[in-house]
Design a protein around this motif. Sequence first.
Motif, PDB file in Angstrom:
ATOM      1  N   TYR A   8       0.854  -1.103  -0.086  1.00 48.02           N
ATOM      2  CA  TYR A   8       0.094  -0.265   0.034  1.00 48.02           C
ATOM      3  C   TYR A   8       0.647   1.180   0.152  1.00 48.02           C
ATOM      4  O   TYR A   8       0.739   2.141  -0.669  1.00 48.02           O
ATOM      5  N   VAL A   9       1.916   1.313   0.657  1.00 45.07           N
ATOM      6  CA  VAL A   9       2.848   2.072   0.866  1.00 45.07           C
ATOM      7  C   VAL A   9       3.446   2.341  -0.385  1.00 45.07           C
ATOM      8  O   VAL A   9       3.956   3.872  -0.794  1.00 45.07           O
ATOM      9  N   ASN A  10       4.107   1.278  -1.121  1.00 47.06           N
ATOM     10  CA  ASN A  10       4.687   1.297  -2.158  1.00 47.06           C
ATOM     11  C   ASN A  10       4.024   2.018  -3.503  1.00 47.06           C
ATOM     12  O   ASN A  10       4.171   2.964  -4.003  1.00 47.06           O
ATOM     13  N   ASP A  11       2.624   1.625  -3.321  1.00 46.01           N
ATOM     14  CA  ASP A  11       1.822   2.430  -4.686  1.00 46.01           C
ATOM     15  C   ASP A  11       1.270   3.832  -4.371  1.00 46.01           C
ATOM     16  O   ASP A  11       1.366   4.391  -5.420  1.00 46.01           O
ATOM     17  N   GLY A  12       1.319   4.191  -3.040  1.00 45.39           N
ATOM     18  CA  GLY A  12       1.047   5.454  -2.796  1.00 45.39           C
ATOM     19  C   GLY A  12       2.415   6.424  -3.233  1.00 45.39           C
ATOM     20  O   GLY A  12       2.129   7.415  -3.439  1.00 45.39           O
ATOM     21  N   LEU A  13       3.421   5.897  -2.845  1.00 45.53           N
ATOM     22  CA  LEU A  13       4.637   6.748  -2.981  1.00 45.53           C
ATOM     23  C   LEU A  13       5.025   6.704  -4.622  1.00 45.53           C
ATOM     24  O   LEU A  13       5.346   7.756  -4.976  1.00 45.53           O
ATOM     25  N   ALA A  14       4.479   5.677  -5.245  1.00 43.12           N
ATOM     26  CA  ALA A  14       4.749   5.641  -6.684  1.00 43.12           C
ATOM     27  C   ALA A  14       4.014   6.680  -7.611  1.00 43.12           C
ATOM     28  O   ALA A  14       4.599   7.124  -8.755  1.00 43.12           O
ATOM     29  N   VAL A  15       3.118   7.291  -7.022  1.00 39.59           N
ATOM     30  CA  VAL A  15       2.105   8.040  -7.700  1.00 39.59           C
ATOM     31  C   VAL A  15       2.811   9.486  -7.872  1.00 39.59           C
ATOM     32  O   VAL A  15       3.273  10.199  -6.740  1.00 39.59           O
ATOM     33  N   GLY A  35       8.522   2.422  -3.516  1.00 43.43           N
ATOM     34  CA  GLY A  35       8.336   3.806  -3.849  1.00 43.43           C
ATOM     35  C   GLY A  35       8.399   3.936  -5.244  1.00 43.43           C
ATOM     36  O   GLY A  35       7.531   4.697  -6.059  1.00 43.43           O
ATOM     37  N   PRO A  36       9.633   3.554  -6.032  1.00 43.53           N
ATOM     38  CA  PRO A  36       9.604   3.896  -7.300  1.00 43.53           C
ATOM     39  C   PRO A  36       9.104   2.919  -8.449  1.00 43.53           C
ATOM     40  O   PRO A  36       8.501   3.531  -9.421  1.00 43.53           O
ATOM     41  N   LEU A  37       8.397   1.806  -8.187  1.00 43.76           N
ATOM     42  CA  LEU A  37       7.843   0.767  -8.912  1.00 43.76           C
ATOM     43  C   LEU A  37       6.383   0.285  -8.418  1.00 43.76           C
ATOM     44  O   LEU A  37       6.279  -0.188  -7.584  1.00 43.76           O
ATOM     45  N   PRO A  38       5.255   0.948  -9.076  1.00 41.07           N
ATOM     46  CA  PRO A  38       4.047   0.532  -8.712  1.00 41.07           C
ATOM     47  C   PRO A  38       3.732  -0.793  -8.781  1.00 41.07           C
ATOM     48  O   PRO A  38       4.152  -1.396  -9.944  1.00 41.07           O
ATOM     49  N   GLY A  39       2.994  -1.434  -8.071  1.00 39.02           N
ATOM     50  CA  GLY A  39       2.586  -2.794  -8.174  1.00 39.02           C
ATOM     51  C   GLY A  39       3.284  -3.832  -7.710  1.00 39.02           C
ATOM     52  O   GLY A  39       3.272  -5.092  -7.720  1.00 39.02           O
TER      53      GLY A  39
END
Length: 346
Positions: free
Chosen positions: A191-198, A251-255
């Motif tokens: 969830y954090v990763n996808d949020g930071l990737a935006v 953070g850099p890669l969504p999904g």
Amino acid sequence: FMIVLATMAVILILTIFALNRMLVPLGRLATAVQRFSSVDLGADNIKEETQNIIKTLPERGHDEIGKLSDVFQLMLGKINDSVSQLKNTLKTQHRIEGELQAAHGIQMQLLPDKRAIDDWRFSSYNLITPMREVGGDFFDVFKTRDGREAIIIGDVSGKGVSAALFMCVAISLVRSALVGTNKSPGEVMQYVNDGLAVRNETCMFTTLWIGLFDAKTGTLEFANGAHCSPIIHSVDGSVRWLRNVSGPLVGPLPGSEFQNYAAELKPGDTCLLYTDGILEAMNESRALFGEDRIEATMKALPQDATAKQVIDTMYDAVIEYRGKAQQSDDITMLAFRYEETKEAAK
């Protein structure tokens, strides 16, 4: 004979006139130099002072003294401009320093306000030392709604203000996911990763470790997004690493997906989490502190070492190893201990 005397008199008069014509401007030039030497360059009226000195200079001319006067006047103008520029630069610097100090205060307020936390069968301690006024390291410890202890530590790429802003977003996302849902650490990390990737065009990232510790059973559920491996000091004096890596940088890669892991702690076990400011601390020869020294320091701890003792001992070891070398990165540590009873935590 009279002609000779007359000629000599004329020569003498011309010589005196020439000397007077040369010495008077030189005297005015020397006086101007002496006046300038006593000018306070830090004063607010520096421009007025230099203008007054310029007015006393000899008139411009084509002779050597006139050229010297022109050069001196040009030098005064350049000095005046440089001093004004320096003052403006210092004002800007002081303003920026004030803003950075304010940002430091705000960033510290986002982190737990208590360095020591004691709860039923659980205690923790933390330390953070940014390399600059603000940094990218962060951590948190709080109780979730199901009664477990949430333990978070992370390290944002880069330094300074940009890292601090990214850190604020990251820790806010972690908290919102852990407080408002029943997600596992791996799911929270995703969830954090996808949020930071935006809108992350600069591909900033953070390493991240999220744990949920159940003080009733000693079970530690965790996920590790490319963060430094935690190390556990057991009551029998042995140490063990939690080497499991759940997934890539956050953070850099969504999904991206992150695996969940679990470990069991026994009463008296203390787990140390840290950022690479510990692992990569350099001495004067630019050699790294490294995992071997972390492990040796943990093994040297007394069997009943508290979370605070673990932090203090590791920090002292890093400072001693570093010697006269400057701090090269933010330093953050978080230790938690599985206590037998609440009284033991004290």
